[in-house]
Motif scaffolding. Structure first.
Motif, PDB file in Angstrom:
ATOM      1  N   UNK A   1       3.109  -1.001   4.162  1.00  0.00           N
ATOM      2  CA  UNK A   1       2.562   0.283   3.751  1.00  0.00           C
ATOM      3  C   UNK A   1       3.669   1.325   3.815  1.00  0.00           C
ATOM      4  N   UNK A   2       3.821   2.068   2.728  1.00  0.00           N
ATOM      5  CA  UNK A   2       4.808   3.146   2.669  1.00  0.00           C
ATOM      6  C   UNK A   2       4.103   4.409   2.200  1.00  0.00           C
ATOM      7  N   UNK A   3       4.832   5.538   2.203  1.00  0.00           N
ATOM      8  CA  UNK A   3       4.187   6.781   1.813  1.00  0.00           C
ATOM      9  C   UNK A   3       5.093   7.640   0.947  1.00  0.00           C
TER      10      UNK A   3
ATOM     11  N   UNK B   1      12.405   4.144   1.287  1.00  0.00           N
ATOM     12  CA  UNK B   1      11.312   3.387   0.680  1.00  0.00           C
ATOM     13  C   UNK B   1      11.612   3.170  -0.790  1.00  0.00           C
ATOM     14  N   UNK B   2      11.301   1.976  -1.274  1.00  0.00           N
ATOM     15  CA  UNK B   2      11.414   1.708  -2.710  1.00  0.00           C
ATOM     16  C   UNK B   2      10.418   0.635  -3.088  1.00  0.00           C
TER      17      UNK B   2
ATOM     18  N   UNK C   1      -3.369   4.656   5.005  1.00  0.00           N
ATOM     19  CA  UNK C   1      -2.526   3.695   4.284  1.00  0.00           C
ATOM     20  C   UNK C   1      -1.964   2.632   5.200  1.00  0.00           C
ATOM     21  N   UNK C   2      -1.503   3.046   6.374  1.00  0.00           N
ATOM     22  CA  UNK C   2      -0.960   2.092   7.337  1.00  0.00           C
ATOM     23  C   UNK C   2      -2.016   1.069   7.744  1.00  0.00           C
TER      24      UNK C   2
ATOM     25  N   UNK D   1       0.868  -1.183   0.000  1.00  0.00           N
ATOM     26  CA  UNK D   1       0.000   0.000   0.000  1.00  0.00           C
ATOM     27  C   UNK D   1       0.898   1.224   0.000  1.00  0.00           C
ATOM     28  N   UNK D   2       0.573   2.179  -0.863  1.00  0.00           N
ATOM     29  CA  UNK D   2       1.299   3.451  -0.907  1.00  0.00           C
ATOM     30  C   UNK D   2       0.272   4.557  -0.710  1.00  0.00           C
ATOM     31  N   UNK D   3       0.606   5.506   0.148  1.00  0.00           N
ATOM     32  CA  UNK D   3      -0.285   6.632   0.393  1.00  0.00           C
ATOM     33  C   UNK D   3       0.507   7.929   0.343  1.00  0.00           C
ATOM     34  N   UNK D   4      -0.169   9.016  -0.029  1.00  0.00           N
ATOM     35  CA  UNK D   4       0.497  10.315   0.007  1.00  0.00           C
ATOM     36  C   UNK D   4       0.485  10.884   1.425  1.00  0.00           C
ATOM     37  N   UNK D   5       1.604  11.461   1.828  1.00  0.00           N
ATOM     38  CA  UNK D   5       1.653  12.151   3.115  1.00  0.00           C
ATOM     39  C   UNK D   5       1.051  13.544   2.882  1.00  0.00           C
TER      40      UNK D   5
END
Length: 194
Positions: free
Chosen positions: A89-91, A105-106, A78-79, A67-71
Motif C-alpha cells: 500500500x502506497x499513498x 513510491x512508483x 489504504x494500509x 493499494x493506493x490512497x490519497x493522503x
C-alpha cells in the motif's frame, strides 16, 4: 458486517459527530464522520478493512496488485486494505495542490491498483487521485471507501465499492437550512476547503 455493526464501530470510536461542519469539498453538513478516530484502533481498522475486502467481487480481489490512497485521510484505510489483500500500500500527496507519488513510491506500467479512500463526499478527490495513478503508469481497476456519503453523486470510470453508504445531507454555503446556519462552523478535516 451489517450496516448497524459498522455504525456501532463509529459510535464506539466517537467518530460520528453532530454540529455544523465544513467538509474538505467546501460543502456544509450537520454530521461529520471522523474516520481518523474510527481507524485509530488498529483492531477496528483491521476488522473494517477485512469486511470491505470480503465484500469485493472475487475477480477484483484477485486482480489487485497494489493499494493506493490519497493522503491524509486515506493513509490508514489504504494500509489496512493492503494488509487484508496481502499487497503493498502506497499513498499520494498534494505538495503543490495536485496529487503525486513521492517518497520513492512508483508504480509498474499497467500495475493493477485499488484506489482506497476513507470517506467519499463528492468524488472529486478520488477522481483526481485516479488520474494521478494513471499518470504514474498504474491502472485503477476499482475504487473503494469505508464510507460513501455522496448520496449517489460520486461517479467513477471504475467500479466503486464502499463498505457503507450513508445518506447525510451536504449543502452549498449559500443554501444552508436555517437550523444549520445558526450553529458555529467547524473544519475537522485534514485539509482546508478549496
Amino acid at each position: 458486517m451489517t450496516e448497524e455493526e459498522i455504525l456501532a464501530e463509529f459510535r464506539a470510536a466517537d467518530a460520528l459527530l453532530e454540529g455544523h461542519f465544513v467538509l474538505s469539498s467546501g460543502l456544509h453538513s450537520p454530521r461529520y464522520l471522523q474516520c481518523a478516530r474510527l481507524l485509530m484502533d488498529p483492531m477496528r481498522a483491521s476488522r473494517l478493512a477485512s469486511a470491505l475486502v470480503a465484500s469485493l467481487p472475487r475477480d477484483i480481489r484477485s486482480s489487485v496488485e497494489i493499494v493506493v490512497s490519497p493522503a491524509m485521510g486515506g493513509l490508514i484505510a489504504g494500509h489496512e486494505m493492503g494488509r487484508a489483500l496481502g499487497v503493498e500500500a502506497i499513498f499520494l500527496e498534494r505538495p503543490t495542490g495536485t496529487f503525486e507519488l513521492r517518497r520513492g513510491f512508483r508504480l509498474k506500467p499497467g500495475q493493477k491498483v485499488l484506489l482506497m479512500e476513507d470517506v467519499v463526499t463528492t468524488g472529486l478527490s478520488s477522481g483526481e487521485a485516479i488520474k494521478a495513478v494513471e499518470q504514474a503508469g498504474g491502472e485503477v481497476i476499482a475504487a473503494a471507501a469505508i464510507v460513501d456519503r455522496s448520496n449517489g453523486v460520486a461517479q467513477f470510470d471504475v467500479p466503486f465499492f464502499p463498505l457503507i453508504s450513508l445518506s447525510i445531507p451536504a449543502y452549498e454555503a449559500d443554501k444552508l437550512p436555517p437550523e444549520l446556519a445558526a450553529l458555529p462552523t467547524e473544519k475537522p478535516g485534514s485539509r482546508a476547503a478549496a
